[in-house]
Design a protein around this motif. Structure first.
Motif, PDB file in Angstrom:
ATOM      1  N   THR A 194      32.872  48.670  41.933  1.00  0.00           N
ATOM      2  CA  THR A 194      33.228  49.022  43.452  1.00  0.00           C
ATOM      3  C   THR A 194      32.289  49.515  44.219  1.00  0.00           C
ATOM      4  O   THR A 194      32.460  49.191  45.366  1.00  0.00           O
ATOM      5  CB  THR A 194      34.473  50.016  43.399  1.00  0.00           C
ATOM      6  OG1 THR A 194      34.066  51.322  42.812  1.00  0.00           O
ATOM      7  CG2 THR A 194      35.736  49.402  42.395  1.00  0.00           C
ATOM      8  N   ILE A 249      31.134  42.798  42.206  1.00  0.00           N
ATOM      9  CA  ILE A 249      32.021  43.835  42.974  1.00  0.00           C
ATOM     10  C   ILE A 249      33.198  43.904  42.240  1.00  0.00           C
ATOM     11  O   ILE A 249      33.686  45.050  42.429  1.00  0.00           O
ATOM     12  CB  ILE A 249      32.393  43.087  44.302  1.00  0.00           C
ATOM     13  CG1 ILE A 249      31.131  42.702  45.324  1.00  0.00           C
ATOM     14  CG2 ILE A 249      33.296  43.778  45.020  1.00  0.00           C
ATOM     15  CD1 ILE A 249      31.501  41.998  46.478  1.00  0.00           C
ATOM     16  N   PHE A 253      29.137  48.400  44.412  1.00  0.00           N
ATOM     17  CA  PHE A 253      28.029  47.230  44.400  1.00  0.00           C
ATOM     18  C   PHE A 253      27.774  47.002  46.027  1.00  0.00           C
ATOM     19  O   PHE A 253      26.541  46.845  46.141  1.00  0.00           O
ATOM     20  CB  PHE A 253      28.713  46.042  43.739  1.00  0.00           C
ATOM     21  CG  PHE A 253      27.649  45.154  43.821  1.00  0.00           C
ATOM     22  CD1 PHE A 253      26.556  45.075  43.097  1.00  0.00           C
ATOM     23  CD2 PHE A 253      27.682  43.944  44.670  1.00  0.00           C
ATOM     24  CE1 PHE A 253      25.745  44.028  42.782  1.00  0.00           C
ATOM     25  CE2 PHE A 253      26.631  42.815  44.567  1.00  0.00           C
ATOM     26  CZ  PHE A 253      25.636  43.075  43.728  1.00  0.00           C
ATOM     27  N   LEU A 254      28.418  47.015  46.648  1.00  0.00           N
ATOM     28  CA  LEU A 254      28.115  46.633  48.141  1.00  0.00           C
ATOM     29  C   LEU A 254      27.460  47.780  48.895  1.00  0.00           C
ATOM     30  O   LEU A 254      27.269  47.782  50.095  1.00  0.00           O
ATOM     31  CB  LEU A 254      29.189  45.834  48.914  1.00  0.00           C
ATOM     32  CG  LEU A 254      29.512  44.653  48.368  1.00  0.00           C
ATOM     33  CD1 LEU A 254      30.684  43.707  49.148  1.00  0.00           C
ATOM     34  CD2 LEU A 254      28.215  43.609  48.309  1.00  0.00           C
TER      35      LEU A 254
END
Length: 351
Positions: free
Chosen positions: A38, A34, A40-41
């Motif tokens: 930025t 993460i 990643f989620l």
């Protein structure tokens, strides 16, 4: 109201759980991803299913999770199976050869269900062979499985005639790269295997029998446990899991390479199982821990590639992280660190 002085005690009790450090490690790896990525989620719904880094990690971890579940039972019975990578290659090569197909003729040489059953069947026979060598012949597990590890690659290449078999039959692609209810279909396969195995371990006496054999095989036989049959069954199940993993891998890459399919997956599976808290000495094991361990390995691999770590040192980075986690999991190491931290300053300065 709880006393504040009880909080360190409760925290120590929580961290003493064998799944605590694996979960912490997985969360830390997710935090690293993460921090450097930025998005990643970020999950996105496109073409009827979810896209995102997390989905990619779960999908790519599916074959390793399957192999790790099978390896868990083998290690729990004081064994080891270093031939699973070769079994993955054999199953993938057989399935690819039976399905065949060409660009101009998108048909399967044999019915796809028959190809799938044949691939899993030959993988199960490979596991059965390992189990018989260990339980009946009395070979050391690492030697017995080393035989198939060496020969298996040759068998896979014989099936593939020394070539990389490209698969063009589109229905086969659904196994490893298809989606169901918005999620990769491979996750449903993994979930089904995990649930069935978990129920067999927890709802029947199988789990106790495996623990008994792993702790003391002689005592287990005296107590009436069919230890040899159980060991053979564990290796056979491990082989079958490797066969399913081979199907997922070949389906995902749309080909089968007898020389490289499943390369080093046996080492990743052993690492995943040990990271999850299963003891290599047998007896103590955790299916949930093995799943978490496999996710740690895949998340770490994703982080290494996404951070741009040079390929020539990524294995060193992976080994370093695994080494650190295993130290943190060791009660002896933690007790030594605590004892060293509690020593008086003047005592530590003595000659």
């Amino acid at each position: 109201m709880a006393n504040d002085n009880d909080r360190p005690i409760r925290l120590a009790h929580v961290m003493s759980h064998r799944l605590a450090w694996p979960i912490v490690t997985l969360l830390l790896l997710l935090a690293v991803n993460i921090a450097f990525n930025t998005s990643f989620l970020h999950l996105e719904w496109r073409e009827g299913h979810l896209y995102g880094s997390l989905i990619d990690i779960l999908n790519r971890a599916a074959p390793l999770v399957l192999v790790s579940l099978g390896m868990t039972l083998v290690i729990a019975t004081r064994g080891i199976d270093i031939s699973v990578g070769a079994v993955v290659a054999i199953a993938a090569a057989l399935a690819a050869w039976m399905i065949g197909g060409s660009v101009a003729n998108d048909v399967s040489r044999f019915p796809m269900p028959l190809a799938i059953l044949a691939a899993i069947g030959i993988a199960l026979l490979c596991g059965l062979w390992n189990g018989l060598l260990v339980a009946k012949v009395g070979m050391q597990p690492i030697i017995a499985t080393l035989i198939l590890m060496v020969a298996g690659r040759g068998i896979a290449q014989l099936i593939a005639d020394g070539q990389i078999i490209t698969i063009y039959y589109k229905p086969f692609f659904f196994l490893g790269s298809g989606y169901l209810l918005g999620l990769p279909f491979s996750l449903f396969i993994v979930a089904a295997v995990f649930v069935l195995l978990y129920l067999a371990i927890t709802r029947t006496a199988l789990g106790l029998f495996i623990q008994a054999v792993g702790i003391n095989p002689t005592a287990a036989r005296v107590a009436g446990v069919q230890a040899r049959r159980l060991i053979v069954g564990a290796y056979a199940f491990c082989g079958a899991c490797a066969g399913v993993a081979g199907l997922l891998i070949s389906s995902n890459v749309k080909s089968a390479d007898g020389n490289n399919a499943g390369q080093l997956i046996e080492l990743d599976a052993i690492l995943a199982v040990t990271l999850g808290g299963t003891a290599l000495t047998g007896g103590r094991f955790s299916l949930v821990g093995s799943v978490i361990g496999a996710l740690i390995i895949q998340t770490l691999t994703y982080a290494i590639y996404s951070l741009g770590v040079p390929p020539e040192i990524n294995l060193v980075v992976k080994a370093g992280v695994v080494f650190a986690v295993m130290l943190l999991q060791s009660p002896e190491f933690r007790s030594q660190v605590r004892a060293l931290a509690q020593r008086p300053v003047h005592e530590g300065g003595r000659a």
